[in-house]
Design a protein around this motif. Sequence first.
Motif, mmCIF file in Angstrom:
data_model
loop_
_atom_site.group_PDB
_atom_site.id
_atom_site.type_symbol
_atom_site.label_atom_id
_atom_site.label_comp_id
_atom_site.label_asym_id
_atom_site.label_seq_id
_atom_site.Cartn_x
_atom_site.Cartn_y
_atom_site.Cartn_z
ATOM 1 N N GLY B 203 -9.889 62.827 -2.451
ATOM 2 C CA GLY B 203 -8.708 62.980 -3.855
ATOM 3 C C GLY B 203 -7.294 63.740 -4.122
ATOM 4 N N PHE B 205 -8.117 63.973 -7.531
ATOM 5 C CA PHE B 205 -8.208 62.894 -8.907
ATOM 6 C C PHE B 205 -7.522 63.479 -10.179
ATOM 7 C CE2 PHE B 205 -11.222 63.687 -5.577
ATOM 8 C CZ PHE B 205 -11.537 61.887 -4.842
ATOM 9 N N SER B 206 -7.030 62.625 -11.030
ATOM 10 C CA SER B 206 -6.627 62.654 -11.929
ATOM 11 C C SER B 206 -7.635 62.825 -13.082
ATOM 12 C CB SER B 206 -5.388 61.955 -12.486
ATOM 13 O OG SER B 206 -5.459 60.872 -11.879
ATOM 14 N N LYS B 208 -12.046 63.224 -14.275
ATOM 15 C CA LYS B 208 -13.366 63.614 -14.178
ATOM 16 C C LYS B 208 -14.394 62.297 -14.777
ATOM 17 C CE LYS B 208 -16.074 67.714 -13.478
ATOM 18 N NZ LYS B 208 -16.072 68.533 -13.838
ATOM 19 N N LEU B 225 -17.322 55.796 -8.286
ATOM 20 C CA LEU B 225 -16.061 56.103 -8.173
ATOM 21 C C LEU B 225 -15.250 55.219 -9.349
ATOM 22 C CD1 LEU B 225 -15.285 54.529 -4.630
ATOM 23 C CD2 LEU B 225 -14.634 57.200 -5.818
ATOM 24 N N VAL B 393 -8.040 54.368 -6.914
ATOM 25 C CA VAL B 393 -9.680 55.463 -7.738
ATOM 26 C C VAL B 393 -8.214 56.195 -8.073
ATOM 27 C CG1 VAL B 393 -10.666 57.378 -6.216
ATOM 28 C CG2 VAL B 393 -10.498 55.520 -5.085
ATOM 29 N N LEU B 394 -9.608 56.760 -9.241
ATOM 30 C CA LEU B 394 -9.195 57.501 -10.243
ATOM 31 C C LEU B 394 -9.662 59.280 -10.635
ATOM 32 C CD1 LEU B 394 -6.861 57.642 -12.161
ATOM 33 C CD2 LEU B 394 -7.839 57.172 -14.410
ATOM 34 N N ALA B 395 -10.632 58.352 -9.909
ATOM 35 C CA ALA B 395 -11.917 59.825 -10.407
ATOM 36 C C ALA B 395 -13.339 60.003 -9.045
ATOM 37 C CB ALA B 395 -12.660 59.987 -11.164
ATOM 38 N N TYR B 396 -14.010 60.618 -8.939
ATOM 39 C CA TYR B 396 -14.964 60.457 -7.846
ATOM 40 C C TYR B 396 -16.261 61.253 -8.264
ATOM 41 C CZ TYR B 396 -17.293 60.687 -3.309
ATOM 42 O OH TYR B 396 -18.886 60.612 -2.489
#
Lengths: 351, 805
Positions: B203, B205-206, B208, B225, B393-396
């Motif tokens: 991250g 990360f922008s 959730k 992801l 990758v925007l979220a993890y």
Amino acid sequence: MKIKLEQLKKEAIGKLDDFLALVEKTPQEAQEKFRELEQQFLGRKGKLAILLKDLKDLGEDVRKESGEFANNIKKDLEGRFGEVFAKIKIAEPTDASIDVTLPGTKKELGSLHPVTIIQKEIEDLFSSIGFMILDGPELESDYFNFEALNVAPHHPARDMQDTFYLDKKNENGEYDLLMRTQTSPMQVRAMKKYGAPLRAIIPGRCFRSEATDSRHEHTFYQLEGIMIDKKINFSHMKGIMDLVGKRLYGEDTGLKMRPKFYPFVEPGSNGEYTCFLCGGKGCRVCKNTGWLEIVGCGLIHPEVLLAGGIDPEEYSGFAFGFGLNRLVMLKYGIDDIRLFNGGDIRFLEQF
Amino acid sequence: MKLSLQWLHDFVKLPKSVSASDLADKLTNHTVEVEGVEYQREAFSKVIVGKVISVAKHPNADRLRLAKVDVRSEILDIVCGAPNLEEGQLVAVALIGAILPGGLEIRESEIRGEKSFGMICAEDELGLGQNHEGIMVLSKKAKVGQDFSVYLGLDDTILEIDNKSLSNRSDLWGHYGLAREVSVFYDLKFPDYEEFCSPEIIGPFSEKLDIKIEDSILCPYYSALKIINVTVKDSPKWLKQRLLAVGMRPINNLVDATNYVMLELGQPLHAFSAEKVNRLVVRRAKKDESIETLDDKEHALDSEILVIANSDEPVAVAGVIGGGKTGIHDGTKEIILESANFEAVAVRKAAAKIGVRTDSSVRFEKSLDPNFCPLALRRALKIIQETCPKAEVLAYFNSGSTKIKSEEIKLKASWLDEKIGETLGVEKYVNILRGLGFAVEIDGDILKVLVPTWRAAKDVKIAEDLLEEIVRIYGYNNIKISLPKIEMVAPKVLPEKILEDKLKTILAFDNALHEVYNYSFVGENQLNKLNIDPSSYLHLVNPISSEHTMLRQSLAPNLISNARTNQFKYDSFGLFEIGRVFIDISGNNEKGGESSGRLPYQEKNVSFVIAGGDNVFSRAKGVVENILFRISSGNVGAYFLPGESFPGFADHEKSARIMVGSEELGLVALLAKDISKTIGLKKESVIVEMSFNSLLEIFLAHRNSQYLDVSKYPAVKRDLAFVVDTEVLYNDLRESIASFDPLINSVELFDVYQGTNLPAEKKSLAFSVSYLSKDRTLTTEEVDSLQGRLLVLLAEKFGAQIRNY
């Protein structure tokens, strides 16, 4: 007159019986003695002839009746003498020529099932090296067929699609009766009954919920074996498996082993023997590998020994299993497994 | 599972000297069974590149055209139906004799009157894709006359691995795991999988992800992801080729990436189109819920099936298959990539319930290491970024634990020596274990072994498991052969075994019967026809045929069937079986475990059928007498009594109970005429069935019977023929004679007559009676007087008249 005749008959029969009971001389002597007896009763100057002489002194009616009676007695006695003579007579070679190439009198023969035959061969082999031959239930409990053999509760083998279950639930509402899927449950039963050390084989019928075709059967035959003693090891297992191969297929038979997973052994193994048809060169039967996959084996899992009440710290052992159908099919070149349970005499009478 | 050798080379550098078949042997001898080696070149044997020189109309068919194709060695006339066929195209030509991957064999043919010498192939015919719109047009790089496999660059070698032999090794369901084994065989360096993954995702990360795990037992670990800026397109050639090599059809770059990772690491992944799912809930399905899966099929779900759902409905069956609506489609721009660990049994059951078994479910069923999940995500990300460089990758999300219970196993080197039967040495033991990824600490003679997570999930728990690792890698075939040295003990021989063998010999060879093995099962229809009430029979829950639904209670029904199937091939014949019958009462064997109950009764019966020929009934009884004589060393004779209760198929007037002493052993039954008619049995048939255990008792009682002195005195034999009413039974008469006086030592029937010389309702029975004393010679007078009294008794008791000779 009649009374005299009856008495004569009785006397003659009695003498004949006594004569038969005492026959222990040589055939020649017996024949001589028999002739004497025959003369004595039936001869021209024999007892019957003498008695019959009195006939002519009787009145016509009585004479006729007595004559008939006497005739019957005579026939009877002649018959009796004939029978007895048949028993002691010396066979005389006939002079008529015979066609020596004619076949012998046909004897009707039955047959043993090929699985019985091969099973017996293996049984003999193992009894000769000190193994007991046991038998066990075909309708088994889930416990002996799976749980005691270290098969996990949700193992796929326990699925309905692989195992025939009986429509009879236990007190907990579970199906816990099944048709055994292998002869292996007898490992634990044998351990519980006989303890260690133990050497036993268990041939028997097994079942799998499987549609039948030329290569699959829901009913098949296995032969299980176990050996438990102090310090039994992997090398020993190889020794016995090697011995089996040589006894089944000849002294030049080699043994090849490779890993195979069975829950009730660790390590587990598959055993292949040199193809007996091609001697290892490769042929249709061994799919050109030169080897035939014949046996499954392994060192008995400690959990299984424990289930059988045997201390794995003190004892160790190995177990093995043969598919009897496969052995028979290979040996006789049978290509349809359904023939085993088909009851066709044209198949059965060949063994 | 298919193993590509080129793929394997990503992880281990195999020496050139190692051939594919060497490697196959190694794998088979040490790890898993290799069933075959497949050379890709051979898959397209006789398929070559050709150039279309001319295209003409087919004179007799509108849709077909005639092409002339240059394949360098010659010019072929080929009839083709593809709409996209054009002059100048480079195409794949299957020559006569080619066998295509789908099994189609190319032959010279005549289509609507025009000869055709080969086939111009479409993608699907070559097993390269689904496209059947038209022929496959090759790129300009293709050379006329070139082997098609060379054009494709397909020169990989594939090992076919038996899936069954992988069932306890979840770590081997991908190339990486198998490569580890290979590295141990050849002592090669083996890389960490990290090297093949994108850097760790940390991250910030922008966004959730809205994901909720409601059932952490069925889903111990879940990660995902969200990746944006992806484009759906064809995968690059290398990726396609890898998939094709192992039999996986390429679909698009995103789906292919997930499949690639599954085939490499063994961890299945799933990609959702992000725009189609607002949130994800991992939960059990609700009653009446259903899902339409990727294969366009609708499946009903239930609460035992774990699903991934969005706010409204299930979008995937966890670990098995994704839903159609939320899958990747041509316009997908953002994806949610799932990498999770699902409980093995639940996945297996779900797959079975919906009837869909996938590459994914097969792997989850084997209990996967949850530690694969993050690695798989990062590996997939790396591949996606290769095909979509702008992907981001925007979220993890991750939840749950990757911890696996793995205890230290202690074992002694000397214990290993003892179990193997030879000493291989501590160094060898340690090297093998370390090579396989086990951490080993040496403490004197003791090895402290820590099991790696990918082996701890299921298969390695105890010292014996480690023994197996060592022995298999060392090689089963390298261990010496020796025979155990043990105390000699004569094996105990069970009398039941002796008797069974003896009975088989008696039946087969004394009595000319054929041994059959019949099924232990019978069917309702079969019993109904034989007039047998099936209500007390044990049933199978899951029979596979209506003929085999219940457990037999008698060997007779199946023997009767045997008689029917054999009847036209033999005039007269007999068959026997010794086998178990099953009755729903408690038997002798324990159920075991926690139950104190017993298994149902399942003892053996001895049964045979005699069909056709004269005197079947009498012949059958003769066999019975022979059996008893032989198993009792001639001490026991059977006799036959009429009875009340015979099986439904028996002619009750012509059936008898088999008796020895006062015990009933079984029955002899003539098959009733109406029953024979119903089942189509044309031959008069008799069934005999006896209890094996009753025979065993007799066998045991007479096993040690003593030799009887032959009397020194002569026996006196008298033949007596009696005329009695037909109702008088032989057996009663015989009994009366035999028990009349101790001097009577044998009574044998030698003739039965009924007919013209006698009044109706009368029969004559002729006996040979033998008188014997052990201490004197009987006088004629003595025997006469005895016989006189006997005749009086028989006349009184049975109205027996002496028949005059």
